[in-house]
Design a protein around this motif. Structure first.
Motif, PDB file in Angstrom:
ATOM      1  N   ALA A 139     -20.004-111.445  68.083  1.00 12.22           N
ATOM      2  CA  ALA A 139     -21.017-111.450  67.031  1.00 12.22           C
ATOM      3  C   ALA A 139     -20.582-110.481  65.943  1.00 12.22           C
ATOM      4  CB  ALA A 139     -22.381-111.058  67.577  1.00 12.22           C
ATOM      5  N   THR A 140     -20.762-110.891  64.688  1.00 12.11           N
ATOM      6  CA  THR A 140     -20.355-110.072  63.548  1.00 12.11           C
ATOM      7  C   THR A 140     -21.437-110.102  62.483  1.00 12.11           C
ATOM      8  OG1 THR A 140     -18.003-110.529  63.908  1.00 12.11           O
ATOM      9  CG2 THR A 140     -18.644-109.784  61.710  1.00 12.11           C
ATOM     10  N   ILE A 141     -21.691-108.941  61.891  1.00 14.45           N
ATOM     11  CA  ILE A 141     -22.511-108.874  60.687  1.00 14.45           C
ATOM     12  C   ILE A 141     -21.651-108.241  59.598  1.00 14.45           C
ATOM     13  CG2 ILE A 141     -24.744-108.819  61.833  1.00 14.45           C
ATOM     14  CD1 ILE A 141     -24.753-105.794  61.507  1.00 14.45           C
ATOM     15  N   GLY A 142     -21.776-108.747  58.371  1.00 18.44           N
ATOM     16  CA  GLY A 142     -20.981-108.241  57.266  1.00 18.44           C
ATOM     17  C   GLY A 142     -21.807-108.062  56.016  1.00 18.44           C
ATOM     18  N   SER A 143     -21.419-107.071  55.205  1.00 20.85           N
ATOM     19  CA  SER A 143     -22.133-106.787  53.965  1.00 20.85           C
ATOM     20  C   SER A 143     -21.129-106.579  52.844  1.00 20.85           C
ATOM     21  CB  SER A 143     -22.997-105.531  54.130  1.00 20.85           C
ATOM     22  OG  SER A 143     -23.658-105.205  52.922  1.00 20.85           O
ATOM     23  N   TRP A 144     -21.246-107.401  51.774  1.00 22.66           N
ATOM     24  CA  TRP A 144     -20.386-107.301  50.602  1.00 22.66           C
ATOM     25  C   TRP A 144     -20.896-106.210  49.658  1.00 22.66           C
ATOM     26  CZ3 TRP A 144     -15.977-110.140  50.032  1.00 22.66           C
ATOM     27  CH2 TRP A 144     -15.814-111.257  50.868  1.00 22.66           C
ATOM     28  N   GLY A 145     -19.972-105.666  48.840  1.00 28.24           N
ATOM     29  CA  GLY A 145     -20.367-104.643  47.888  1.00 28.24           C
ATOM     30  C   GLY A 145     -19.536-104.670  46.624  1.00 28.24           C
TER      31      GLY A 145
END
Length: 213
Positions: free
Chosen positions: A159-165
């Protein structure tokens, strides 16, 4: 900005496998097929996508490779290299550079540096990159981007969560299961993208084969 969000995805389906590949010294190759090509929460194709790659890993932990996949217009071609190691404590560390190029008008190039660390079930990664800009309007749209990911993996489940910036915002989550059947790696996954990305949910299936050269 939509084009950027789609294409910045196209470069690290491979990044998740770089550290494991670097553990095997020598040349290796891989071929694969996925029902929908997603990358970092963004859909790259609306139909099946075939891929192939080749890697070289040294006993010292250094590795280089190339990987290519079908996108909506032409091919995505990724060139990468890096260094990975495992400490006596069990902590794994990795640093890499990836360049994403495109043969058609799907998008322009992305170049990024990434670092990651893992321990036990968990790993965290950070990417800092530069996008050349939207095709036909590169000078006006080029920009920097970043991505932070947190992953957990156990017994074939991940499982992966990602956040762009930086130049844009957006979050995604992905859960997947993979196993080996008859010498092939098979998998299924679900990607959920936030409203700033695709704002959608997508189920995909994958089939791949890796072998030493």
């Amino acid at each position: 900005m939509k084009t950027f969000k789609r294409a910045a995805i196209a470069a690290t389906i491979l990044t998740a496998t770089l550290t494991s590949q670097s553990a095997m010294a020598g040349w290796s190759a891989n071929v694969g097929l996925v029902s929908d090509y997603h990358f970092r929460g963004i859909q790259q194709t609306e139909s099946a996508s075939a891929s192939a790659g080749v890697d070289y890993a040294a006993d010292s932990g250094f590795y280089v490779g190339a990987w290519s996949a079908e996108v909506e217009d032409g091919l995505e071609v990724d060139l990468y290299g890096g260094y990975g190691l495992e400490l006596e404590s069990g902590i794994t560390l990795d640093a890499n550079f990836v360049s994403y190029q495109y043969t058609g008008d799907f998008d322009s190039a992305y170049n990024e540096i990434g670092v990651s660390a893992g321990y036990g079930l968990f790993s965290v990664g950070y990417v800092n990159g530069k996008w050349d800009g939207a095709v036909g309007n590169e000078d006006a749209t080029e920009g920097d981007y970043s991505l932070v990911t947190l992953s957990v993996e156990k017994n074939g489940w991940s499982a992966t969560i990602g956040s762009w910036g930086k130049v844009f915002d957006g979050e995604y989550g992905e859960i997947a299961y993979g196993t080996e059947i008859g010498g092939f790696d098979v998998g299924v996954g679900l990607v959920v993208s936030g409203s700033d990305l695709d704002d959608s949910e997508s189920l995909y299936f994958s089939l791949s084969k890796s072998f030493e050269l």
